[in-house]
Motif scaffolding. Sequence first.
Motif, PDB file in Angstrom:
ATOM      1  N   ASN A   8       0.832  -1.208   0.000  1.00  0.00           N
ATOM      2  CA  ASN A   8       0.000   0.000   0.000  1.00  0.00           C
ATOM      3  C   ASN A   8       0.867   1.259   0.000  1.00  0.00           C
ATOM      4  N   LYS A   9       0.215   2.398  -0.137  1.00  0.00           N
ATOM      5  CA  LYS A   9       0.927   3.668  -0.289  1.00  0.00           C
ATOM      6  C   LYS A   9       1.762   3.996   0.945  1.00  0.00           C
ATOM      7  N   TYR A  10       1.181   3.766   2.130  1.00  0.00           N
ATOM      8  CA  TYR A  10       1.914   4.074   3.364  1.00  0.00           C
ATOM      9  C   TYR A  10       3.205   3.274   3.448  1.00  0.00           C
ATOM     10  N   GLU A  13       5.753   4.571   0.879  1.00  0.00           N
ATOM     11  CA  GLU A  13       6.294   5.903   1.143  1.00  0.00           C
ATOM     12  C   GLU A  13       7.173   5.947   2.384  1.00  0.00           C
ATOM     13  N   VAL A  14       6.835   5.156   3.396  1.00  0.00           N
ATOM     14  CA  VAL A  14       7.649   5.175   4.606  1.00  0.00           C
ATOM     15  C   VAL A  14       9.051   4.627   4.330  1.00  0.00           C
ATOM     16  N   HIS A  15       9.168   3.850   3.242  1.00  0.00           N
ATOM     17  CA  HIS A  15      10.479   3.340   2.828  1.00  0.00           C
ATOM     18  C   HIS A  15      11.123   4.212   1.747  1.00  0.00           C
ATOM     19  N   GLY A  16      10.412   5.268   1.327  1.00  0.00           N
ATOM     20  CA  GLY A  16      10.974   6.180   0.337  1.00  0.00           C
ATOM     21  C   GLY A  16      10.712   5.783  -1.104  1.00  0.00           C
ATOM     22  N   TYR A  17       9.727   4.908  -1.333  1.00  0.00           N
ATOM     23  CA  TYR A  17       9.411   4.438  -2.684  1.00  0.00           C
ATOM     24  C   TYR A  17       8.003   4.866  -3.096  1.00  0.00           C
ATOM     25  N   ARG A  18       7.727   4.696  -4.399  1.00  0.00           N
ATOM     26  CA  ARG A  18       6.359   4.732  -4.901  1.00  0.00           C
ATOM     27  C   ARG A  18       5.881   3.287  -5.030  1.00  0.00           C
ATOM     28  N   GLY A  24       6.592  -6.680  -7.674  1.00  0.00           N
ATOM     29  CA  GLY A  24       7.476  -7.589  -8.398  1.00  0.00           C
ATOM     30  C   GLY A  24       8.883  -7.648  -7.849  1.00  0.00           C
ATOM     31  N   LYS A  25       9.227  -6.681  -6.975  1.00  0.00           N
ATOM     32  CA  LYS A  25      10.545  -6.710  -6.342  1.00  0.00           C
ATOM     33  C   LYS A  25      10.536  -7.714  -5.184  1.00  0.00           C
ATOM     34  N   ASN A  26      11.721  -8.066  -4.705  1.00  0.00           N
ATOM     35  CA  ASN A  26      11.836  -8.952  -3.552  1.00  0.00           C
ATOM     36  C   ASN A  26      11.779  -8.130  -2.266  1.00  0.00           C
ATOM     37  N   LEU A  27      11.219  -8.716  -1.213  1.00  0.00           N
ATOM     38  CA  LEU A  27      11.096  -7.978   0.054  1.00  0.00           C
ATOM     39  C   LEU A  27      12.448  -7.562   0.619  1.00  0.00           C
ATOM     40  N   SER A  28      13.521  -8.133   0.093  1.00  0.00           N
ATOM     41  CA  SER A  28      14.859  -7.757   0.554  1.00  0.00           C
ATOM     42  C   SER A  28      15.164  -6.290   0.276  1.00  0.00           C
ATOM     43  N   VAL A  29      14.357  -5.650  -0.583  1.00  0.00           N
ATOM     44  CA  VAL A  29      14.553  -4.240  -0.879  1.00  0.00           C
ATOM     45  C   VAL A  29      14.336  -3.377   0.366  1.00  0.00           C
ATOM     46  N   PHE A  30      13.629  -3.928   1.359  1.00  0.00           N
ATOM     47  CA  PHE A  30      13.324  -3.181   2.585  1.00  0.00           C
ATOM     48  C   PHE A  30      14.351  -3.386   3.694  1.00  0.00           C
ATOM     49  N   HIS A  31      15.384  -4.178   3.415  1.00  0.00           N
ATOM     50  CA  HIS A  31      16.298  -4.542   4.495  1.00  0.00           C
ATOM     51  C   HIS A  31      17.743  -4.582   4.017  1.00  0.00           C
ATOM     52  N   ASN A  32      18.645  -4.256   4.946  1.00  0.00           N
ATOM     53  CA  ASN A  32      20.053  -4.473   4.634  1.00  0.00           C
ATOM     54  C   ASN A  32      20.396  -5.931   4.938  1.00  0.00           C
ATOM     55  N   GLU A  33      21.622  -6.299   4.686  1.00  0.00           N
ATOM     56  CA  GLU A  33      22.018  -7.705   4.801  1.00  0.00           C
ATOM     57  C   GLU A  33      21.819  -8.248   6.210  1.00  0.00           C
ATOM     58  N   GLU A  34      22.187  -7.448   7.199  1.00  0.00           N
ATOM     59  CA  GLU A  34      22.064  -7.896   8.589  1.00  0.00           C
ATOM     60  C   GLU A  34      20.600  -8.046   8.987  1.00  0.00           C
ATOM     61  N   GLN A  35      19.775  -7.072   8.592  1.00  0.00           N
ATOM     62  CA  GLN A  35      18.352  -7.130   8.916  1.00  0.00           C
ATOM     63  C   GLN A  35      17.682  -8.322   8.242  1.00  0.00           C
ATOM     64  N   THR A  60      15.202  -0.737   6.210  1.00  0.00           N
ATOM     65  CA  THR A  60      16.099   0.228   5.577  1.00  0.00           C
ATOM     66  C   THR A  60      15.349   0.971   4.473  1.00  0.00           C
ATOM     67  N   ARG A  61      15.427   2.300   4.511  1.00  0.00           N
ATOM     68  CA  ARG A  61      14.782   3.107   3.474  1.00  0.00           C
ATOM     69  C   ARG A  61      15.618   3.111   2.191  1.00  0.00           C
ATOM     70  N   LYS A  62      15.023   3.653   1.166  1.00  0.00           N
ATOM     71  CA  LYS A  62      15.689   3.745  -0.131  1.00  0.00           C
ATOM     72  C   LYS A  62      16.990   4.535  -0.027  1.00  0.00           C
ATOM     73  N   ASP A  63      17.004   5.541   0.875  1.00  0.00           N
ATOM     74  CA  ASP A  63      18.212   6.365   1.022  1.00  0.00           C
ATOM     75  C   ASP A  63      19.246   5.744   1.957  1.00  0.00           C
ATOM     76  N   GLY A  64      18.954   4.543   2.462  1.00  0.00           N
ATOM     77  CA  GLY A  64      19.918   3.840   3.298  1.00  0.00           C
ATOM     78  C   GLY A  64      19.736   4.017   4.792  1.00  0.00           C
ATOM     79  N   THR A  65      18.846   4.917   5.218  1.00  0.00           N
ATOM     80  CA  THR A  65      18.613   5.097   6.652  1.00  0.00           C
ATOM     81  C   THR A  65      17.813   3.917   7.199  1.00  0.00           C
ATOM     82  N   VAL A  66      18.112   3.554   8.428  1.00  0.00           N
ATOM     83  CA  VAL A  66      17.422   2.426   9.055  1.00  0.00           C
ATOM     84  C   VAL A  66      16.408   2.951  10.069  1.00  0.00           C
ATOM     85  N   PHE A  67      15.345   2.188  10.280  1.00  0.00           N
ATOM     86  CA  PHE A  67      14.299   2.606  11.209  1.00  0.00           C
ATOM     87  C   PHE A  67      13.505   1.384  11.664  1.00  0.00           C
TER      88      PHE A  67
END
Length: 231
Positions: A8-10, A13-18, A24-35, A60-67
């Motif tokens: 969904n949109k929230y 956007e909270v991860h910095g994406y549209r 179609g992407k893998n959920l790994s896009v939301f996490h760094n290697e350790e996460q 991990t957001r698109k800009d690399g910040t973790v939350f």
Amino acid sequence: DGTLQYVNKYFAEVHGYRVEELIGKNLSVFHNEEQLKEVNEINKRLIKEGGYSALEVWHTRKDGTVFPMLMNGVLIRDEKGESQFLAATAIDITEIKKAQEKIEENERKYRTTFEHTGTAMMVIEEDTTISMVNSEFEKLSGYKKEEIEGKMSWNILVHPEDLEWMKKYHYERRGKGKVPKRYEFRALDRFGNIKNVFLTISIIPGTGKSIASLIDITSKNSTNFYRLYRR
């Protein structure tokens, strides 16, 4: 396989994406290697147990910040009972974590001040239980913290002849009654020794708790002190 079928949109956007960037992407896009190591373990648990709730998971957001996000997950099965989708809901708890950290920092500062104030200190609950003491209080009373905190009422430390009027003060103080904040009383330590103690006490704002400092004045001429502050 971790392929994103719906976002969904929230969540996007909270991860910095549209949204359209993610399908179609893998959920790994939301996490760094350790996460991702932790996320994979969580998903294994989800498949095995069918769900989880209120887990704190770092992203991990698109800009690399973790939350941190607070997540609930459920396994969706098809009509044959086979695993079909892993569905999850999540909320960004960054501000909540910051508030918790601030509270913990303030509590550490408070405890440091409380411990090193130089006089015996105690925090008293509304039901008369002593919930917190410092090392000076241990010296004054003869009891250890672990014997006192959450277990002992202050009543046991007061001479029987002073107990009734002190109990009256305790409850009147919480009922907005006009009672003195400073007075002398006779205390009993764990060995039965009687000590003249000068007490300063007040309610902690917004709570039913009170905080008190105690000074042993046994060796001093306290007769006038006693008459001045005891009602």
